[in-house]
Design a protein around this motif. Structure first.
Motif, PDB file in Angstrom:
ATOM      1  N   MET A  13      31.403  12.843  -3.548  1.00 45.57           N
ATOM      2  CA  MET A  13      32.490  13.679  -4.056  1.00 45.57           C
ATOM      3  C   MET A  13      31.985  15.051  -4.496  1.00 45.57           C
ATOM      4  SD  MET A  13      34.838  11.676  -3.407  1.00 45.57           S
ATOM      5  CE  MET A  13      36.291  12.582  -3.932  1.00 45.57           C
ATOM      6  N   VAL A  35      39.252   4.513  17.558  1.00 49.64           N
ATOM      7  CA  VAL A  35      39.085   5.682  16.688  1.00 49.64           C
ATOM      8  C   VAL A  35      39.505   5.251  15.285  1.00 49.64           C
ATOM      9  CG1 VAL A  35      39.974   7.990  16.169  1.00 49.64           C
ATOM     10  CG2 VAL A  35      39.555   7.321  18.540  1.00 49.64           C
ATOM     11  N   PRO A  36      38.720   5.583  14.241  1.00 50.58           N
ATOM     12  CA  PRO A  36      39.135   5.195  12.891  1.00 50.58           C
ATOM     13  C   PRO A  36      40.538   5.707  12.564  1.00 50.58           C
ATOM     14  CG  PRO A  36      36.881   5.987  12.856  1.00 50.58           C
ATOM     15  CD  PRO A  36      37.419   6.272  14.235  1.00 50.58           C
ATOM     16  N   TYR A  37      41.237   4.940  11.764  1.00 49.82           N
ATOM     17  CA  TYR A  37      42.641   5.239  11.447  1.00 49.82           C
ATOM     18  C   TYR A  37      42.731   6.115  10.192  1.00 49.82           C
ATOM     19  CZ  TYR A  37      47.537   4.145  10.259  1.00 49.82           C
ATOM     20  OH  TYR A  37      48.859   4.219   9.927  1.00 49.82           O
ATOM     21  N   ILE A  38      42.167   5.643   9.088  1.00 48.22           N
ATOM     22  CA  ILE A  38      42.155   6.416   7.844  1.00 48.22           C
ATOM     23  C   ILE A  38      40.753   6.362   7.264  1.00 48.22           C
ATOM     24  CG2 ILE A  38      42.990   6.540   5.439  1.00 48.22           C
ATOM     25  CD1 ILE A  38      45.563   5.187   6.375  1.00 48.22           C
ATOM     26  N   LYS A  39      40.291   7.492   6.775  1.00 48.19           N
ATOM     27  CA  LYS A  39      39.035   7.490   6.033  1.00 48.19           C
ATOM     28  C   LYS A  39      39.349   7.976   4.625  1.00 48.19           C
ATOM     29  CE  LYS A  39      35.448  10.617   6.319  1.00 48.19           C
ATOM     30  NZ  LYS A  39      34.463  11.367   7.118  1.00 48.19           N
ATOM     31  N   LYS A  40      38.852   7.255   3.639  1.00 51.93           N
ATOM     32  CA  LYS A  40      39.108   7.669   2.267  1.00 51.93           C
ATOM     33  C   LYS A  40      37.787   7.666   1.521  1.00 51.93           C
ATOM     34  CE  LYS A  40      42.406   6.744  -1.456  1.00 51.93           C
ATOM     35  NZ  LYS A  40      43.549   5.918  -1.885  1.00 51.93           N
ATOM     36  N   VAL A  41      37.577   8.669   0.695  1.00 53.95           N
ATOM     37  CA  VAL A  41      36.343   8.767  -0.080  1.00 53.95           C
ATOM     38  C   VAL A  41      36.708   8.892  -1.542  1.00 53.95           C
ATOM     39  CG1 VAL A  41      34.121   9.946  -0.249  1.00 53.95           C
ATOM     40  CG2 VAL A  41      35.461  10.156   1.853  1.00 53.95           C
ATOM     41  N   VAL A  42      36.111   8.047  -2.380  1.00 57.62           N
ATOM     42  CA  VAL A  42      36.377   8.116  -3.820  1.00 57.62           C
ATOM     43  C   VAL A  42      35.062   7.990  -4.574  1.00 57.62           C
ATOM     44  CG1 VAL A  42      38.709   7.144  -3.597  1.00 57.62           C
ATOM     45  CG2 VAL A  42      36.775   5.624  -4.019  1.00 57.62           C
ATOM     46  N   ASP A  45      34.752   4.701  -9.382  1.00 58.87           N
ATOM     47  CA  ASP A  45      35.871   4.562 -10.314  1.00 58.87           C
ATOM     48  C   ASP A  45      36.545   3.239  -9.965  1.00 58.87           C
ATOM     49  OD1 ASP A  45      38.626   4.591 -11.089  1.00 58.87           O
ATOM     50  OD2 ASP A  45      38.617   6.775 -11.230  1.00 58.87           O
ATOM     51  N   LEU A  48      40.376   3.006  -9.115  1.00 58.31           N
ATOM     52  CA  LEU A  48      40.647   3.735  -7.884  1.00 58.31           C
ATOM     53  C   LEU A  48      40.135   2.947  -6.671  1.00 58.31           C
ATOM     54  CD1 LEU A  48      41.899   6.346  -6.911  1.00 58.31           C
ATOM     55  CD2 LEU A  48      39.742   7.517  -7.366  1.00 58.31           C
ATOM     56  N   GLU A  55      45.408  -0.695  -0.769  1.00 59.32           N
ATOM     57  CA  GLU A  55      46.232   0.209   0.042  1.00 59.32           C
ATOM     58  C   GLU A  55      45.764   0.215   1.502  1.00 59.32           C
ATOM     59  OE1 GLU A  55      45.333   4.242  -1.028  1.00 59.32           O
ATOM     60  OE2 GLU A  55      45.783   4.826   1.043  1.00 59.32           O
TER      61      GLU A  55
END
Lengths: 426, 426
Positions: A13, A35-42, A45, A48, A55
């Motif tokens: 981050m 192909v990846p659908y969603i990438k999320k970086v947190v 936490d 979260l 999700e």
């Protein structure tokens, strides 16, 4: 199949660590035409992480969680998964056995922090990690395959190949990979290669997946045979591929271009010298970036000015006056001079206009002459790379090294490098 | 303040493009002591973009959307935002005026695709983009400031500095930045610098924010004065900082180390020659990577073997036999030899053990001698960089270049490079 990715770590981050894992995974998934659908970086936490797992698992067929498997308090992945899928943390015997073996091999005492790495959600199965202390783990939750993987790139990459891709294949009822061949290519772009394969191998079998990965200046081509029944097809299509693209193949597995050049010279018992103008030492630096370079390389000359081309390598003033520094005559004299001075078996000489200034109508910026060969048997070619200075220097360096590699191996040196780019420009 | 980031683009999902924008933004937010909250990356998928904007805006104070502003059908950001905040797309007069001016300057005809770039959600205000055809835009939706920015890194970075950070400051009721100074540092790590500032400037004022950004091998230090009332403090603290760290400062703004070296030589009317063993041409290649290098550099010698050190540069066999190739005597002879051969004003010579093999108890892998100076006035120093081969070569190259830069400028050359790392190792 929808595959999502959740990366965790404060260092991602803050921008202190550049994430290379997700690009690696994406390139690997390409081989499955995914192909990846969603990438999320947190960050680290807990709440979260829990909400993100829920999700993403709800909208994906596969969720790959990366990072947060370490022994410290900010490594929260197991706990977050436990809460997200409502499966309590408990000591996993397989993870514990792995930790004990790991500690014993290193003479380490197992600490309380280490023990944390053995506590996994009860539903999870362990994934081996031969490269590190933290195991991976996976489970299926409401139809979504969730795979937790280590953040350390070397550990992650190994786990992707050895476990993550097979798990995804199994979850998607895809056949397993029975054979893999990796071929290293130089002198053609990824898209150029793909177009040629599409055009010339209309009968390429679906059971032999073809994947490309750019590792500048080289491209890695992967042939993966899918399914036990197709075993044996790999060798056949590898041969067909290698025959068609022999002009561009520099080796197998992880071969670098500099490594291929040095190995070719060493195997033939040859030494090389360099005479560089426009590349300013980049070719010599490439050769000597490899351990053991001293077996094939003793001397390099960076002759940036005309005066030094004369004094150091004996290039004639008349040639410089009549033809200019960027000319076949001068680059041949540079090669002969370097052979005489160094006593090397082979020489490589290069002179060009890197820009941004110095171009003329006859010789625009991007023009370059290369000469290479043995005493009395020097070849020369002119190239044109109309790209910015640094790209010009890198491209010229790579092509010059490849020409010598070809000469040493007795391969044709009239290869049409990156011809597909020229067609695009034309 | 919770700041989230939504990146869009199929090329990001396939791993074909490595995202550098989010690391740049994170480093910029560091100056405001902020860390991004959630980062999400999705392909060019309208419904996924709409739901992601809604989801992230609901949990963040600021949402920065990056990419998808271009003229093609897969550029969906404006449409997605319009649906997410329920504000219809309409032609924005300011965006239209910008497009007309942009097309006129280039003699382009405005196409239907271009017109798409002027259709923004009615609620949005335009953000100038002097670097490209697509404007940025922003609005506040249910308390969340949403800022849409271009994906092209050069355009994005400019917009972050010029508009995004000021908008965030205003939204968070933070004071504006009234002055900025950028200083370029070489020879100390980011954390070493931070520790020294903390220890030696306990009275550093909160109004002058200090930010660090690593741009290998250089660190950029940014002093940003916050608030109109503090105007004037910047000059004072810049001076204090520069006085304390004068040993490490190579220039202002975007100065590269190679550029600083070449500029120093040029300003003094000096030419440099190089005699490289362990760095194999990397120093010469660094110098000639800069346009205009021919004004300060004519000749470089890559003398990888002992034989060539003797033949090319006149290093004495006796010195090589008595002291070895990695010794003060030999590296001084290399420098003198290069001066004699090239006729340059100054020489830089280097000889070391890059590894992985070749070390001894006296001279372990990582040992390196450097010599530099004018004829009859050569200085020499021994260093020890116990790191892998490529890191050794890069570190030695950078330090060698910095030593010459210092010599030319009359600065001390006994600086203790990266001393904080040695303390850590000890």
């Amino acid at each position: 199949m929808k595959i999502s990715l959740l990366l965790t770590g404060n260092e991602l981050m803050t921008g202190d660590t550049i994430d290379s894992n997700s690009a690696y995974l994406a390139q690997s998934l390409k081989d499955l035409t995914l192909v990846p659908y969603i990438k999320k970086v947190v960050g680290d936490d807990l709440s979260l992480l829990v909400s993100s797992i829920k999700e993403l698992a709800a909208v994906s067929d596969v969720l790959i969680v990366n990072g947060g498997l370490g022994p410290t308090v900010d490594d929260l992945t197991a706990k977050a998964l436990s809460l997200a899928i409502d499966s309590p943390l408990q000591q996993n015997p397989q993870a514990m056995a792995k930790l004990e073996a790991w500690a014993e091999r290193r003479g380490f005492v197992i600490t309380k922090s280490n023990l944390k790495q053995t506590e996994l959600p009860a539903l999870c199965k362990v994934i081996e990690n031969p490269r590190g202390s933290a195991v991976g783990f996976h489970c299926v939750h409401e139809g979504c395959l969730i795979i937790c993987t280590p953040g350390v790139p070397g550990e992650f990459k190994h786990m992707v190949e050895a476990s993550v891709l097979p798990l995804i294949r199994a979850h998607g009822h895809l056949d397993v990979v029975s054979e893999i061949t990796r071929i290293r290519i130089f002198g053609i772009t990824e898209s150029g290669l793909q177009d040629m394969v599409d055009a010339e191998f209309p009968d390429w079998p679906a059971e032999v997946e073809l994947g490309f990965r750019v590792q500048m200046p080289v491209i890695e081509v992967k042939l993966a045979t899918i399914g036990e029944q197709a075993r044996g097809l790999n060798a056949l299509w590898t041969e067909k591929f290698c025959t068609r693209f022999s002009d561009y193949i520099i080796g197998r597995d992880s071969t670098r271009l500099t490594e291929a050049l040095n190995t070719a010279l060493y195997n033939q018992g040859l030494t090389l010298t360099t005479a560089e103008s426009c590349t300013g030492g980049l070719i010599a630096a490439g050769i000597t970036s490899e351990a053991g370079a001293s077996r094939v390389f003793e001397a390099g000359y960076v002759v940036y000015s005309n005066k030094i081309k004369q004094h150091t390598l004996g290039v004639s003033e008349a040639s410089l006056m009549s033809f200019g520094a960027v000319s076949e005559v001068v680059v041949r004299e540079m090669a002969e001079g370097a052979l005489n001075k160094s006593g090397a078996d082979m020489a490589l000489a290069i002179s060009g206009i890197a820009g941004p200034d110095g171009g003329t109508e006859d010789k625009p910026v991007g023009t370059v002459w290369m000469a290479w060969g043995r005493k009395g048997a020097i070849s020369a070619r002119r190239f044109f790379f109309p790209v910015p200075r640094l790209a010009f220097q890198k491209t010229a360096t790579a092509i010059a090294m490849d020409l010598v590699r070809r000469e040493v191996l007795g391969l044709p040196t009239n290869v049409d490098y990156f011809s597909e780019l020229k067609k695009k420009r034309a």
